[in-house]
Scaffold this motif. Sequence first.
Motif, PDB file in Angstrom:
ATOM      1  N   VAL A   1       0.828  -1.110   0.031  1.00 47.39           N
ATOM      2  CA  VAL A   1       0.014   0.124   0.043  1.00 47.39           C
ATOM      3  C   VAL A   1       0.918   1.258  -0.200  1.00 47.39           C
ATOM      4  CG1 VAL A   1      -2.040   1.328   1.090  1.00 47.39           C
ATOM      5  CG2 VAL A   1      -1.692  -1.300   1.153  1.00 47.39           C
ATOM      6  N   LEU A   2       0.959   2.132  -1.021  1.00 48.43           N
ATOM      7  CA  LEU A   2       1.551   3.203  -1.384  1.00 48.43           C
ATOM      8  C   LEU A   2       0.789   4.480  -1.058  1.00 48.43           C
ATOM      9  CD1 LEU A   2       3.652   2.072  -4.597  1.00 48.43           C
ATOM     10  CD2 LEU A   2       4.370   1.899  -2.129  1.00 48.43           C
ATOM     11  N   ASN A   3       1.541   5.262  -0.698  1.00 49.57           N
ATOM     12  CA  ASN A   3       1.028   7.033  -0.559  1.00 49.57           C
ATOM     13  C   ASN A   3      -0.227   6.902   0.339  1.00 49.57           C
ATOM     14  OD1 ASN A   3       3.047   7.596  -2.614  1.00 49.57           O
ATOM     15  ND2 ASN A   3       1.541   7.128  -4.181  1.00 49.57           N
ATOM     16  N   SER A   4      -0.088   6.264   1.239  1.00 50.96           N
ATOM     17  CA  SER A   4      -1.316   6.071   2.360  1.00 50.96           C
ATOM     18  C   SER A   4      -0.750   7.304   3.458  1.00 50.96           C
ATOM     19  CB  SER A   4      -1.223   4.763   3.139  1.00 50.96           C
ATOM     20  OG  SER A   4      -2.075   4.687   4.044  1.00 50.96           O
ATOM     21  N   SER A   5      -1.464   8.165   3.351  1.00 48.06           N
ATOM     22  CA  SER A   5      -1.220   9.355   4.328  1.00 48.06           C
ATOM     23  C   SER A   5      -2.014   9.293   5.551  1.00 48.06           C
ATOM     24  CB  SER A   5      -1.616  10.786   3.803  1.00 48.06           C
ATOM     25  OG  SER A   5      -2.858  10.913   3.203  1.00 48.06           O
ATOM     26  N   GLN A   6      -3.028   8.211   5.390  1.00 44.67           N
ATOM     27  CA  GLN A   6      -3.986   8.164   6.519  1.00 44.67           C
ATOM     28  C   GLN A   6      -3.418   7.042   7.530  1.00 44.67           C
ATOM     29  OE1 GLN A   6      -5.176   7.537   3.339  1.00 44.67           O
ATOM     30  NE2 GLN A   6      -6.327   9.210   2.753  1.00 44.67           N
ATOM     31  N   GLY A   7      -2.537   5.930   6.880  1.00 45.78           N
ATOM     32  CA  GLY A   7      -2.024   5.038   7.851  1.00 45.78           C
ATOM     33  C   GLY A   7      -2.995   3.974   7.623  1.00 45.78           C
ATOM     34  N   VAL A   8      -2.349   2.931   7.090  1.00 44.41           N
ATOM     35  CA  VAL A   8      -3.144   1.470   7.161  1.00 44.41           C
ATOM     36  C   VAL A   8      -2.809   0.884   8.504  1.00 44.41           C
ATOM     37  CG1 VAL A   8      -3.200  -0.741   6.091  1.00 44.41           C
ATOM     38  CG2 VAL A   8      -2.753   1.137   4.659  1.00 44.41           C
ATOM     39  N   THR A   9      -4.117   0.482   8.936  1.00 41.59           N
ATOM     40  CA  THR A   9      -4.164  -0.195  10.407  1.00 41.59           C
ATOM     41  C   THR A   9      -4.381  -1.660  10.147  1.00 41.59           C
ATOM     42  OG1 THR A   9      -6.417   0.422  10.417  1.00 41.59           O
ATOM     43  CG2 THR A   9      -5.104   1.901  11.449  1.00 41.59           C
ATOM     44  N   CYS A  10      -5.150  -1.922   9.136  1.00 39.49           N
ATOM     45  CA  CYS A  10      -5.344  -3.423   8.831  1.00 39.49           C
ATOM     46  C   CYS A  10      -5.614  -3.773   7.466  1.00 39.49           C
ATOM     47  CB  CYS A  10      -6.538  -4.063   9.843  1.00 39.49           C
ATOM     48  SG  CYS A  10      -7.912  -3.198   9.336  1.00 39.49           S
ATOM     49  N   ALA A  11      -5.375  -5.243   7.292  1.00 38.34           N
ATOM     50  CA  ALA A  11      -5.999  -5.539   5.817  1.00 38.34           C
ATOM     51  C   ALA A  11      -6.138  -7.101   5.914  1.00 38.34           C
ATOM     52  CB  ALA A  11      -4.448  -5.615   4.893  1.00 38.34           C
ATOM     53  N   GLU A  12      -7.204  -7.293   5.126  1.00 39.17           N
ATOM     54  CA  GLU A  12      -7.845  -8.619   4.956  1.00 39.17           C
ATOM     55  C   GLU A  12      -7.884  -9.168   3.480  1.00 39.17           C
ATOM     56  OE1 GLU A  12      -9.244 -12.091   7.205  1.00 39.17           O
ATOM     57  OE2 GLU A  12      -8.068 -10.335   7.757  1.00 39.17           O
ATOM     58  N   ILE A  13      -7.801 -10.336   3.032  1.00 34.98           N
ATOM     59  CA  ILE A  13      -8.276 -10.866   1.799  1.00 34.98           C
ATOM     60  C   ILE A  13      -9.205 -11.779   1.897  1.00 34.98           C
ATOM     61  CG2 ILE A  13      -7.211 -11.997  -0.091  1.00 34.98           C
ATOM     62  CD1 ILE A  13      -4.396 -10.862   0.575  1.00 34.98           C
ATOM     63  N   SER A  14     -10.367 -11.835   1.023  1.00 37.56           N
ATOM     64  CA  SER A  14     -11.443 -12.603   1.072  1.00 37.56           C
ATOM     65  C   SER A  14     -11.028 -14.217   0.702  1.00 37.56           C
ATOM     66  CB  SER A  14     -12.604 -12.356   0.008  1.00 37.56           C
ATOM     67  OG  SER A  14     -11.889 -12.307  -1.409  1.00 37.56           O
ATOM     68  N   ASP A  15     -11.785 -14.963   1.276  1.00 38.21           N
ATOM     69  CA  ASP A  15     -11.375 -16.348   1.151  1.00 38.21           C
ATOM     70  C   ASP A  15     -11.263 -16.925  -0.313  1.00 38.21           C
ATOM     71  OD1 ASP A  15     -11.374 -19.063   2.492  1.00 38.21           O
ATOM     72  OD2 ASP A  15     -13.133 -19.762   1.190  1.00 38.21           O
ATOM     73  N   ASP A  16     -11.986 -16.173  -1.129  1.00 39.95           N
ATOM     74  CA  ASP A  16     -11.795 -16.697  -2.613  1.00 39.95           C
ATOM     75  C   ASP A  16     -10.708 -15.868  -3.278  1.00 39.95           C
ATOM     76  OD1 ASP A  16     -13.111 -14.261  -2.784  1.00 39.95           O
ATOM     77  OD2 ASP A  16     -14.513 -14.901  -4.137  1.00 39.95           O
ATOM     78  N   SER A  17     -10.045 -14.951  -2.307  1.00 41.71           N
ATOM     79  CA  SER A  17      -8.728 -14.178  -2.842  1.00 41.71           C
ATOM     80  C   SER A  17      -9.204 -13.214  -4.038  1.00 41.71           C
ATOM     81  CB  SER A  17      -7.780 -15.278  -3.346  1.00 41.71           C
ATOM     82  OG  SER A  17      -7.554 -16.173  -2.455  1.00 41.71           O
ATOM     83  N   THR A  18     -10.376 -12.639  -4.367  1.00 38.26           N
ATOM     84  CA  THR A  18     -10.706 -11.792  -5.172  1.00 38.26           C
ATOM     85  C   THR A  18     -10.861 -10.421  -4.693  1.00 38.26           C
ATOM     86  OG1 THR A  18     -13.124 -12.128  -4.812  1.00 38.26           O
ATOM     87  CG2 THR A  18     -12.154 -13.478  -6.372  1.00 38.26           C
ATOM     88  N   MET A  19     -10.704  -9.992  -3.115  1.00 40.83           N
ATOM     89  CA  MET A  19     -11.119  -8.882  -2.844  1.00 40.83           C
ATOM     90  C   MET A  19      -9.934  -8.540  -1.744  1.00 40.83           C
ATOM     91  SD  MET A  19     -15.206  -8.128  -2.888  1.00 40.83           S
ATOM     92  CE  MET A  19     -15.531  -9.739  -2.241  1.00 40.83           C
ATOM     93  N   LEU A  20      -9.606  -7.454  -1.526  1.00 39.57           N
ATOM     94  CA  LEU A  20      -8.796  -6.868  -0.546  1.00 39.57           C
ATOM     95  C   LEU A  20      -9.305  -5.808   0.140  1.00 39.57           C
ATOM     96  CD1 LEU A  20      -6.008  -6.522   1.083  1.00 39.57           C
ATOM     97  CD2 LEU A  20      -5.315  -4.960  -0.827  1.00 39.57           C
TER      98      LEU A  20
END
Length: 705
Positions: free
Chosen positions: A374-393
């Motif tokens: 994740v680039l240029n994230s001025s807000q700050g990434v606090t968490c991330a999750e990928i769906s079970d079928d790996s189609t969405m982040l």
Amino acid sequence: MSVEVSNINGGNGNDTSAQSQDKRELLCLLKLLRKYQLKGTEELLCQEANVSSSDLANICESDVKSVLSAALTLSDDGQDVKPALAQVSASEAKAEVNAAEALAKFIGDDDFDAQQYEQAYEELRSFVEDSLDIYKHELSMVLYPILVQIYFKILASGQVEKARGFIEKYKSDLDGYYIEGLFNLLLISKPEELLENDLVTAMETDKFVIRMSRDAHSLFKRHIQDRRQEVVADIVSKYLHFDTYEGMARNKLQCVATAGSHIGDAKRQDNKIRVYYGLLKEVDFQTLTTPAPAPEEEDDDPDAPDRPKKKKPKKDPLLSKKSKSDPNAPAIDRIPLPELKDADKLLKLKALREASKRLPLNKDQLPSAVFYTVLNSSQGVTCAEISDDSTMLACGFGDSTVRIWSLTPAKLRTLKEADALRELDKESADINARMLDERSGEMTRTFMGHTGPVYRCAFAPEMNLLLSCSEDSTIRLWSLLTWSCVVTYRGHVYPVWDVRFAPHGYYFVSCSFDKTARLWSTDSNQALRVFVGHLSDVDCVQFHPNSNYVATGSSDRTVRLWDALTGQSVRLMTGHKGTVNSLAFSACGRYLASGAVDHNIIIWDLSTGSLVTTLLRHTSTVSTITFSRDGTLLAAAGLDNNLTLWDFHRLTEDYLSNHITVSHHQDENDEDVYLLRTFPSKNSPFVALHFTRRNLLMCVGLFKS
């Protein structure tokens, strides 16, 4: 404490007598405040009531007790405790008295002698040092809780500097993992702050548990009796619990393996209840409505004897495959699970077809890995999750937003208008695709609704819902069809750190700074279960693969397993030396992996609650852990910008081959025996790991410039 001063001018003799009685009661209250070192309240009351502290010389202890008992009796009856000279709120007076009594519990006798306690600890320390090597390591485990309790007593007596000096003098005797707790204790500057400290509350609520051989315990008791150390004996009886066992004393490595938590070791009875760690039976796909094969034409033509017969259509092996029953699995109806519709079964069938093409992983065939930065994230990434079928982040941000990205060329579409939906054939096989508006597709979408940083996102197994939790103490359920908030769940009273969906859907679990974890269902805005037992905030949570159990990790350095049916704690596991902030269940359901701030990964056997091994490689917090879909590999990553792959199949084989009887002994393992590979990122700490159904490893991180 609020005080109201009444000015009384003139009056008869009865008024004068009443005034003198009221002043006596006020002086008794001041005497009580002075006794328990509540100087701020005492000075405020003297100032507002215009009373000199020199008047307290004429008040004795019996006067204070009589006035105190009368005041509490009045307040219990619902009347006002209201002297003519000064009116004090009954509830606040009770709070002050309760605080004073709580502090008095630490001190014990009124004639408290700090020097006597320090001398007793010095003798105990010398006894441990002079013990035989075979017992020394177990006996040294008593030093930390006794040192802390003596510190509490000296601090409660008002001798703050002397208490700090005591800690500074003897802290070098303790193992390094206790230093963080001692540092937090040194920040306490007033006796009243003792009552608000997590460690103090933990030791008051539960006795500190020390696992010790019977021989070592006998030596310890004999030392206390021979030296007549009443002060140490009093601390031991009130605050320590010895879980003794027959056999040889443990060595240093074995003692340290399970030490480090705020409550000591786990008691054996904490892990006695049977855990059904097996997996539930797979869905019966035979009930799916599949198109019937065309009937075979009868071959009645005698002139064509060599005409080939038509072959019967082959049965789908996925449909005919029957899952074996696991003797360790819970009953299918142990907890109520939603009945699967045909559409849900088709989704599971699709997942099975994809899993059938899965790449088997081993030490000679490691997974390919892809890293999303994740680039240029001025807000700050606090968490991330990928769906079970790996189609969405999904990513949560510090500015209280949640963003969803599509990881495939297919765009994120929304539902059609109501009029268009009515015209659709609901019985068609592709109804799920036809009800979405092609023109509304976008590669990314944003959810806004929280009023604080978002700490965790979680996709539903059906991929049509998303959960998020936030500092604003709420959990929100978002629809991935209408792209809007459906429900806001309120129950926690402090920030919610983690939220997870059950593998079978419908249920989800959350954990919070309020020291609880809660079980919810999507169709109710009230929690179904509240899991209470941790002594500090619960930082991470994870559902068992069979949806019957919930694992939690806490700042009290323990890992617990809870029964979703009863709400009871069925496993308590100690061994981490820092906050536990990541959990993952093995594919078979028997093992649990936990990562912590202490840089360690610990593998637990849920059948017994015992520690299998500790994996040492990372140099910073282990922030995320996951198992491969076939359960052969364990992937872990953290803030040290490294991804490690471990041979979990070999690890469990070695454990089971040596695991003849459950023992308290922990053998030392070479930390690199099970390590297969380390992948460093350039300068990006890992936020999330995910194995696809075909065992491709997907990683998410935040670039640090």
